[in-house]
Design a protein around this motif. Structure first.
Motif, PDB file in Angstrom:
ATOM      1  N   GLN A   1      17.329   0.482 -10.341  1.00 26.56           N
ATOM      2  CA  GLN A   1      16.984  -0.593  -9.953  1.00 26.56           C
ATOM      3  C   GLN A   1      16.489  -0.420  -8.365  1.00 26.56           C
ATOM      4  O   GLN A   1      17.040   0.520  -7.494  1.00 26.56           O
ATOM      5  CB  GLN A   1      18.030  -1.736  -9.821  1.00 26.56           C
ATOM      6  CG  GLN A   1      17.518  -2.977  -9.149  1.00 26.56           C
ATOM      7  CD  GLN A   1      18.439  -4.262  -9.633  1.00 26.56           C
ATOM      8  OE1 GLN A   1      19.546  -3.987 -10.284  1.00 26.56           O
ATOM      9  NE2 GLN A   1      18.238  -5.366  -9.301  1.00 26.56           N
ATOM     10  N   GLN A   2      15.279  -1.056  -7.894  1.00 22.49           N
ATOM     11  CA  GLN A   2      14.720  -0.696  -6.647  1.00 22.49           C
ATOM     12  C   GLN A   2      15.557  -1.297  -5.327  1.00 22.49           C
ATOM     13  O   GLN A   2      15.861  -2.489  -5.318  1.00 22.49           O
ATOM     14  CB  GLN A   2      13.151  -1.264  -6.838  1.00 22.49           C
ATOM     15  CG  GLN A   2      12.508  -0.901  -5.452  1.00 22.49           C
ATOM     16  CD  GLN A   2      10.942  -1.334  -5.862  1.00 22.49           C
ATOM     17  OE1 GLN A   2      10.763  -2.463  -5.826  1.00 22.49           O
ATOM     18  NE2 GLN A   2      10.161  -0.532  -4.995  1.00 22.49           N
TER      19      GLN A   2
ATOM     20  N   SER B   1      21.153  -2.104  -1.987  1.00 20.74           N
ATOM     21  CA  SER B   1      20.874  -2.379  -3.229  1.00 20.74           C
ATOM     22  C   SER B   1      21.989  -3.001  -3.889  1.00 20.74           C
ATOM     23  O   SER B   1      23.182  -3.104  -3.064  1.00 20.74           O
ATOM     24  CB  SER B   1      21.229  -0.822  -3.632  1.00 20.74           C
ATOM     25  OG  SER B   1      21.399  -0.679  -4.954  1.00 20.74           O
TER      26      SER B   1
ATOM     27  N   LYS C   1      23.325  -2.269  -6.829  1.00 22.08           N
ATOM     28  CA  LYS C   1      24.073  -1.345  -7.385  1.00 22.08           C
ATOM     29  C   LYS C   1      25.073  -0.502  -6.387  1.00 22.08           C
ATOM     30  O   LYS C   1      24.437  -0.167  -5.195  1.00 22.08           O
ATOM     31  CB  LYS C   1      23.327  -0.342  -8.432  1.00 22.08           C
ATOM     32  CG  LYS C   1      22.726  -1.029  -9.556  1.00 22.08           C
ATOM     33  CD  LYS C   1      22.221  -0.417 -10.490  1.00 22.08           C
ATOM     34  CE  LYS C   1      21.928  -1.050 -11.837  1.00 22.08           C
ATOM     35  NZ  LYS C   1      21.420  -0.428 -13.031  1.00 22.08           N
TER      36      LYS C   1
ATOM     37  N   THR D   1      17.025   5.670  -3.048  1.00 26.69           N
ATOM     38  CA  THR D   1      18.506   6.031  -3.795  1.00 26.69           C
ATOM     39  C   THR D   1      18.250   7.051  -4.853  1.00 26.69           C
ATOM     40  O   THR D   1      17.518   6.636  -5.857  1.00 26.69           O
ATOM     41  CB  THR D   1      18.954   4.634  -4.051  1.00 26.69           C
ATOM     42  OG1 THR D   1      18.215   3.972  -4.848  1.00 26.69           O
ATOM     43  CG2 THR D   1      19.013   3.640  -2.614  1.00 26.69           C
ATOM     44  N   GLU D   2      19.252   7.776  -4.886  1.00 29.76           N
ATOM     45  CA  GLU D   2      19.296   8.622  -6.090  1.00 29.76           C
ATOM     46  C   GLU D   2      20.026   8.025  -7.446  1.00 29.76           C
ATOM     47  O   GLU D   2      21.312   7.427  -7.293  1.00 29.76           O
ATOM     48  CB  GLU D   2      20.006   9.951  -5.692  1.00 29.76           C
ATOM     49  CG  GLU D   2      19.453  10.782  -4.746  1.00 29.76           C
ATOM     50  CD  GLU D   2      19.851  12.222  -4.696  1.00 29.76           C
ATOM     51  OE1 GLU D   2      20.384  12.843  -5.873  1.00 29.76           O
ATOM     52  OE2 GLU D   2      20.119  12.689  -3.679  1.00 29.76           O
ATOM     53  N   ARG D   3      19.370   8.397  -8.342  1.00 36.39           N
ATOM     54  CA  ARG D   3      19.965   7.956  -9.933  1.00 36.39           C
ATOM     55  C   ARG D   3      20.376   9.251 -10.488  1.00 36.39           C
ATOM     56  O   ARG D   3      20.254  10.183  -9.719  1.00 36.39           O
ATOM     57  CB  ARG D   3      18.848   7.286 -10.748  1.00 36.39           C
ATOM     58  CG  ARG D   3      18.377   5.885 -10.110  1.00 36.39           C
ATOM     59  CD  ARG D   3      17.249   5.314 -11.095  1.00 36.39           C
ATOM     60  NE  ARG D   3      16.020   5.960 -11.019  1.00 36.39           N
ATOM     61  CZ  ARG D   3      15.111   5.890 -11.732  1.00 36.39           C
ATOM     62  NH1 ARG D   3      15.209   5.528 -12.933  1.00 36.39           N
ATOM     63  NH2 ARG D   3      13.750   6.694 -11.422  1.00 36.39           N
ATOM     64  N   GLY D   4      20.747   9.139 -11.670  1.00 36.78           N
ATOM     65  CA  GLY D   4      21.156  10.315 -12.414  1.00 36.78           C
ATOM     66  C   GLY D   4      19.975  11.387 -12.311  1.00 36.78           C
ATOM     67  O   GLY D   4      18.662  11.094 -12.314  1.00 36.78           O
TER      68      GLY D   4
ATOM     69  N   ARG E   1      16.990  11.912  -9.467  1.00 38.88           N
ATOM     70  CA  ARG E   1      15.633  11.126  -9.500  1.00 38.88           C
ATOM     71  C   ARG E   1      15.838   9.952  -8.297  1.00 38.88           C
ATOM     72  O   ARG E   1      16.852   9.212  -8.131  1.00 38.88           O
ATOM     73  CB  ARG E   1      15.509  10.436 -10.611  1.00 38.88           C
ATOM     74  CG  ARG E   1      15.183  11.435 -11.812  1.00 38.88           C
ATOM     75  CD  ARG E   1      15.272  10.576 -13.211  1.00 38.88           C
ATOM     76  NE  ARG E   1      16.459   9.941 -13.600  1.00 38.88           N
ATOM     77  CZ  ARG E   1      16.483   9.137 -14.454  1.00 38.88           C
ATOM     78  NH1 ARG E   1      15.402   8.694 -15.018  1.00 38.88           N
ATOM     79  NH2 ARG E   1      17.710   8.629 -14.596  1.00 38.88           N
TER      80      ARG E   1
ATOM     81  N   THR F   1      14.575   6.659  -6.321  1.00 44.89           N
ATOM     82  CA  THR F   1      13.912   5.196  -6.588  1.00 44.89           C
ATOM     83  C   THR F   1      13.709   4.709  -5.235  1.00 44.89           C
ATOM     84  O   THR F   1      14.685   4.475  -4.442  1.00 44.89           O
ATOM     85  CB  THR F   1      14.805   3.934  -7.358  1.00 44.89           C
ATOM     86  OG1 THR F   1      15.039   4.468  -8.435  1.00 44.89           O
ATOM     87  CG2 THR F   1      14.054   2.741  -7.598  1.00 44.89           C
TER      88      THR F   1
ATOM     89  N   GLU G   1       9.639   8.249 -17.196  1.00 46.24           N
ATOM     90  CA  GLU G   1      10.390   6.898 -16.902  1.00 46.24           C
ATOM     91  C   GLU G   1       9.911   5.948 -17.816  1.00 46.24           C
ATOM     92  O   GLU G   1       8.780   6.276 -18.289  1.00 46.24           O
ATOM     93  CB  GLU G   1      10.128   6.880 -15.244  1.00 46.24           C
ATOM     94  CG  GLU G   1      10.681   7.831 -14.584  1.00 46.24           C
ATOM     95  CD  GLU G   1      12.304   7.763 -14.459  1.00 46.24           C
ATOM     96  OE1 GLU G   1      12.719   6.895 -14.443  1.00 46.24           O
ATOM     97  OE2 GLU G   1      12.802   8.860 -14.589  1.00 46.24           O
TER      98      GLU G   1
END
Lengths: 109, 116
Positions: free
Chosen positions: A1-2, A24, A26, A90-93, A96, A98, B58
């Protein structure tokens, strides 16, 4: 989520201060900050990895409040060269990123 | 910090054709990332490219439209296939750079694509 950035835009006179926020919905594990000048690629400023961490880079610093799921970028005694669009990421798995929508900063003489 | 050479820097293409964008990194990197950015907007991740495996796309991006190659640890290409005017955008590659300290990301200079 952005992540959500605020404000969307800010105009300063040289020497003034500004704060850019990134939040965020999350849980945040790390927050990146980048600056992009018009027509150029984004340039890395700093990463905050731990809740409560603060970092400085010349007159640009940032904090990371893990509980509030937000980070703030502080620009003090702004210079003309600070103009540009600031993005938090922000880092995702899988490492990556966002990115937020960006905050356009204009510093005038 | 690492340097990423990206080319072409800009191109104007006819609809229905394809364009391949290349990125060369001056050091070995495990993952490379491809982004799209509309002027004045944020960066949207298209896919992650790992050497030796298929790229991970994505949501909203598919391999048939954006095939990616990653033949070694310093190079990657993104192809924009069967282009339409909606593909007009800036495309950027990126890689995690340990020399930036705590693995910040460095970006190529971007490819400004206009589809007519």
């Amino acid at each position: 989520q952005q992540p959500v950035q605020s404000p969307q835009a800010v105009i300063l006179r040289e020497g003034e201060d500004a704060v850019i926020n990134c939040s965020s919905s999350k849980a945040l594990y790390s927050v990146h900050w980048y600056r992009q000048k018009h027509g150029e690629a984004p340039v890395f400023l700093m990463i905050l990895l731990k809740g409560g961490e603060q970092k400085g880079h010349e007159k640009i610093s940032a904090s990371f409040n893990e509980k509030k799921q937000q980070s703030s970028l502080y620009l003090t005694a702004s210079q003309l060269s600070y103009s540009g669009t600031y993005f938090c990421g922000t880092e995702r798995g899988g490492s990556r990123l966002t990115f937020g929508e960006g905050t356009q900063l204009t510093v005038n003489p | 910090s690492a340097v990423i050479s990206q080319k072409p820097s800009r191109d104007i293409c006819q609809r229905g054709t394809s364009l391949t964008i290349q990125c060369q990194v001056d050091s070995q990197v495990t993952m490379m990332f491809w982004y799209r950015q509309q002027p004045g907007q944020s960066l949207t991740l298209i896919a992650t490219a790992n050497q030796g495996s298929e790229a991970t796309y994505e949501s909203g991006f598919v391999i048939d439209k954006f095939p990616i190659s990653r033949p070694n640890l310093t190079f990657s290409t993104l192809t924009v296939s069967n282009m339409s005017p909606e593909d007009s955008s800036i495309y950027l590659c990126s890689a995690q750079d340990s020399r930036l300290g705590e693995n910040g990301y460095t970006f190529g200079s971007g490819t400004r694509l206009t589809v007519v």
